[in-house]
Design an enzyme around this catalytic site. Sequence first.
Site, PDB file in Angstrom:
ATOM      1  N   LYS A 209       0.855  -1.193   0.000  1.00  0.00           N
ATOM      2  CA  LYS A 209       0.000   0.000   0.000  1.00  0.00           C
ATOM      3  C   LYS A 209       0.890   1.241   0.000  1.00  0.00           C
ATOM      4  CE  LYS A 209      -1.978   2.917   2.327  1.00  0.00           C
ATOM      5  NZ  LYS A 209      -1.868   4.372   2.076  1.00  0.00           N
ATOM      6  N   GLU A 283       9.441   0.633  10.893  1.00  0.00           N
ATOM      7  CA  GLU A 283      10.474   1.654  10.647  1.00  0.00           C
ATOM      8  C   GLU A 283       9.782   2.994  10.839  1.00  0.00           C
ATOM      9  OE1 GLU A 283      13.574   1.031  10.016  1.00  0.00           O
ATOM     10  OE2 GLU A 283      13.651  -0.987   9.188  1.00  0.00           O
ATOM     11  N   CYS A 317      13.393  10.256   7.270  1.00  0.00           N
ATOM     12  CA  CYS A 317      13.186   9.722   8.615  1.00  0.00           C
ATOM     13  C   CYS A 317      14.436   9.900   9.472  1.00  0.00           C
ATOM     14  CB  CYS A 317      12.818   8.259   8.532  1.00  0.00           C
ATOM     15  SG  CYS A 317      13.972   7.332   7.524  1.00  0.00           S
ATOM     16  N   GLU A 414       9.278  15.210  15.958  1.00  0.00           N
ATOM     17  CA  GLU A 414       9.721  15.108  14.573  1.00  0.00           C
ATOM     18  C   GLU A 414       8.956  16.140  13.744  1.00  0.00           C
ATOM     19  OE1 GLU A 414       8.491  11.678  12.212  1.00  0.00           O
ATOM     20  OE2 GLU A 414      10.559  11.475  11.540  1.00  0.00           O
TER      21      GLU A 414
HETATM   22  P1  NAP Z   1       2.039   7.813   8.217  1.00  0.00           P
HETATM   23  O1  NAP Z   1       0.998   8.842   8.306  1.00  0.00           O
HETATM   24  O2  NAP Z   1       2.267   6.940   9.377  1.00  0.00           O
HETATM   25  O3  NAP Z   1       1.693   6.952   6.932  1.00  0.00           O
HETATM   26  C1  NAP Z   1       2.471   5.872   6.498  1.00  0.00           C
HETATM   27  C2  NAP Z   1       1.595   4.923   5.706  1.00  0.00           C
HETATM   28  O4  NAP Z   1       0.631   4.322   6.568  1.00  0.00           O
HETATM   29  C3  NAP Z   1       0.797   5.592   4.613  1.00  0.00           C
HETATM   30  O5  NAP Z   1       0.705   4.717   3.522  1.00  0.00           O
HETATM   31  C4  NAP Z   1      -0.534   5.805   5.282  1.00  0.00           C
HETATM   32  O6  NAP Z   1      -1.607   6.020   4.418  1.00  0.00           O
HETATM   33  C5  NAP Z   1      -0.678   4.533   6.056  1.00  0.00           C
HETATM   34  N1  NAP Z   1      -1.610   4.592   7.172  1.00  0.00           N
HETATM   35  C6  NAP Z   1      -2.153   5.672   7.793  1.00  0.00           C
HETATM   36  N2  NAP Z   1      -2.947   5.281   8.815  1.00  0.00           N
HETATM   37  C7  NAP Z   1      -2.909   3.940   8.839  1.00  0.00           C
HETATM   38  C8  NAP Z   1      -3.522   2.944   9.670  1.00  0.00           C
HETATM   39  N3  NAP Z   1      -4.319   3.269  10.683  1.00  0.00           N
HETATM   40  N4  NAP Z   1      -3.260   1.642   9.434  1.00  0.00           N
HETATM   41  C9  NAP Z   1      -2.439   1.292   8.421  1.00  0.00           C
HETATM   42  N5  NAP Z   1      -1.836   2.177   7.598  1.00  0.00           N
HETATM   43  C10 NAP Z   1      -2.068   3.487   7.807  1.00  0.00           C
HETATM   44  O7  NAP Z   1       3.451   8.435   7.885  1.00  0.00           O
HETATM   45  P2  NAP Z   1       3.745   9.518   6.773  1.00  0.00           P
HETATM   46  O8  NAP Z   1       3.317  10.819   7.314  1.00  0.00           O
HETATM   47  O9  NAP Z   1       3.216   9.066   5.469  1.00  0.00           O
HETATM   48  O10 NAP Z   1       5.330   9.405   6.663  1.00  0.00           O
HETATM   49  C11 NAP Z   1       6.164  10.111   7.467  1.00  0.00           C
HETATM   50  C12 NAP Z   1       6.673   9.269   8.619  1.00  0.00           C
HETATM   51  O11 NAP Z   1       7.356   8.111   8.135  1.00  0.00           O
HETATM   52  C13 NAP Z   1       7.686   9.991   9.454  1.00  0.00           C
HETATM   53  O12 NAP Z   1       7.396   9.818  10.812  1.00  0.00           O
HETATM   54  C14 NAP Z   1       9.006   9.312   9.100  1.00  0.00           C
HETATM   55  O13 NAP Z   1       9.986   9.400  10.067  1.00  0.00           O
HETATM   56  C15 NAP Z   1       8.591   7.933   8.835  1.00  0.00           C
HETATM   57  N6  NAP Z   1       9.566   7.213   8.007  1.00  0.00           N
HETATM   58  C16 NAP Z   1      10.389   6.291   8.619  1.00  0.00           C
HETATM   59  C17 NAP Z   1      11.347   5.614   7.871  1.00  0.00           C
HETATM   60  C18 NAP Z   1      12.230   4.605   8.529  1.00  0.00           C
HETATM   61  O14 NAP Z   1      12.854   3.842   7.804  1.00  0.00           O
HETATM   62  N7  NAP Z   1      12.306   4.561   9.839  1.00  0.00           N
HETATM   63  C19 NAP Z   1      11.463   5.865   6.511  1.00  0.00           C
HETATM   64  C20 NAP Z   1      10.621   6.811   5.920  1.00  0.00           C
HETATM   65  C21 NAP Z   1       9.669   7.472   6.698  1.00  0.00           C
HETATM   66  P3  NAP Z   1      -1.836   7.553   3.911  1.00  0.00           P
HETATM   67  O15 NAP Z   1      -0.927   7.727   2.810  1.00  0.00           O
HETATM   68  O16 NAP Z   1      -3.229   7.694   3.502  1.00  0.00           O
HETATM   69  O17 NAP Z   1      -1.566   8.408   5.097  1.00  0.00           O
END
Ligand code: NAP
Length: 504
Positions: A209, A283, A317, A414
Site C-alpha cells: 500500500k 520503521e 526519517c 519530529e
Molecule cells: P504515516 O501517516 O504513518 O503513513 C504511512 C503509511 O501508513 C501511509 O501509507 C498511510 O496512508 C498509512 N496509514 C495511515 N494510517 C494507517 C492505519 N491506521 N493503518 C495502516 N496504515 C495506515 O506516515 P507519513 O506521514 O506518510 O510518513 C512520514 C513518517 O514516516 C515519518 O514519521 C518518518 O519518520 C517515517 N519514516 C520512517 C522511515 C524509517 O525507515 N524509519 C522511513 C521513511 C519514513 P496515507 O498515505 O493515507 O496516510
Amino acid sequence: MKETTQKVEKVVRLEVLTPKTELSFGKAWPYAPAPEGREHIRLQSRYQLFIGGKFVDPRSKRYFPTINPATEETLAEVAEADAGDVDAAVQSARRVFDRYWAKMPGRERAKYVYRIARMLAERAREFAVIESLDNGKPIKLSRDDDIPLATAHFFYYAGWADKLEYAFPGRTARPVGVAGQVIPWNFPLLMAAWKIAPALATGNTVVLKPAETTPLTALHLAALIQEADLPPGVVNIVTGAGATGGALVNHPGVNKIAFTGSTEVGKIIQRTIAGTKKRLTLELGGKSPNIIFNDAPIDAAIEGIIGSIFYNQGHVCCAGSRLIVQEGIAPIVIKKLKDRMQTLRMGDPLDKNTDIGAINSKPQLEKISELVQSGVKEGAVLWQTTCELPARGYWFRPTFFTNVAQSHRIAREEIFGPVLAIMTFRTPEEAVEKANNTPYGLAASIWTDKGSKIFRITNKLKAGVIWNNTANMFDPSAPFGGYKESGFGREGGVHGLYPYVELR
Ligand code: NAP
Ligand code: MG
C-alpha cells in the site's frame, strides 16, 4: 608601479567586501533554467489497482487525485481500494504463494528479481521524473539517489535468492507467506524496493500500500513488474489512504506486516495486531542528531548538515534535525551554515539546478508551520533563508533555531521539514546526554578528527545507524532501522532477510 598599486587596491577591496559576504550570498546567483524533459514520460489520467497481475477497477469505483505539490496541478486519478479489494489482493497473493512462488527454487526467483532491477535501471529517467512530479523532491535527488538506490536494492536481494543457505548456515530458510507492506511518501519508490525486494528473494508474496500522496512510481513499478512477467499475484499494489492500510494490516490472511511511517500509526498497528500470529517490523520516525566536536572538519560537517536536513525538504526519517555543536565552534558553524543555506536554490523540482523542492502536501506544510511557530513562542531564535518562494505549491524556507532548550517541542518532536534545532555542549558526556535525550533512536552523525572519540561516543549513543564524518549514506548491503520509538527490525543487508524467513 602603477599596475602594482591597482592590484593592491583590488585585493584591499575584496577584503573590505569579505565581512559582507552574508549579504552578497543573500541570493543564490542566477542560473538559466535547466528543466528535465517530461516528454519521455506518459502519465495515465487514471490508475487502477494492480491485483493478480492485472489492472482492475476498485469495487467502490472511487478514485482520488494525486497532485504535484510544486504546482498544485492534478497529475492523475488513482483508485481507492476498500477492504474487499484488499481481500482480493491478499487472496491472489496467497494462491500464487501456495502454488508456485514458495516452491520455486531460489535461482529461478532470482531471475525475476534481477529482471525487475535491470528494467528499472533502463527506465531510471522516467521513474525519476515521475517521482519528482508526485513527491516534489528535486530531480537531482530522485535521479541520483532514490531511483539508483531502489534499483540497487533489487540487484542486491536478487543476489541472495539462491544463497539463503549461506545467509543462514546450517539452517533452512522458509518464506513466511503473504507480506502486507505499508509505506510513506518521502521515498516512494525506494521504500517500495526496500519492502518488495527482500520479500520476493526469500519466496514471499506481497500486497503493498503506497502513500496516498505519492502512489505513481509504485503503480509504474506495477506495470514494469507485469512486463517482467512475474507470476500474477506475486506483487499486488493497492492504493488508497489510511483506511486501505488499516484493511491490509487487519486482514487475517496476511502473515507479516512491514510498516514504514509515523510512530503514531506504528503504535496503532502494534496494538491492532497484538495477539495475532502476524510478524511485524516497524520503521518509524526520528529526531537524529549531528554532533560536531571542536576538532571536526567544519566545512565537511556543514555539507553533512545541509544534506541531512535541508535536501529532500527534511522529509527524511533519519534527517539530522538536531545539531549538537561544541560551544567553542558554535559561532563559526552557525555563520558558515547561514552562508551555505543562502546559496540553496529552491523551486521547480524538475530543474537540475534546484536544491530544495516542494513540501509534499498541504497538511505537511501546516504541520511544519505549526511546529515552527511553537519554537518561536517557546523562546527559541528563528533564522530563515531569504530566497523567493514560488507563487503556487507548498514551500517552506530552510530554517534553523538557536537558543533551543531540550524541552522545546522543536527539539523533541519530529518536524519532517527543513527545520534544524541547534544546541551546544561543552563536554563529550553532555553531547551524549543531549543526543540520547529523545524518545527516538534512528540515526546519528559524529563529526570529529579523533578516531578514539568516534568509538567512545558511538558506543554510548542509542541509535540504529551512526555515521562518522558523514551523514545519510545508504547502501543495500547495510542494515537500517531504529531503537526505542523509531521502531524495530532491520531493512537492508543480510539482516533485511530475517523478517521474511522462518528458520528451521
Ligand atoms: P504515516 O501517516 O504513518 O503513513 C504511512 C503509511 O501508513 C501511509 O501509507 C498511510 O496512508 C498509512 N496509514 C495511515 N494510517 C494507517 C492505519 N491506521 N493503518 C495502516 N496504515 C495506515 O506516515 P507519513 O506521514 O506518510 O510518513 C512520514 C513518517 O514516516 C515519518 O514519521 C518518518 O519518520 C517515517 N519514516 C520512517 C522511515 C524509517 O525507515 N524509519 C522511513 C521513511 C519514513 P496515507 O498515505 O493515507 O496516510
Ligand atoms: Mg502527489
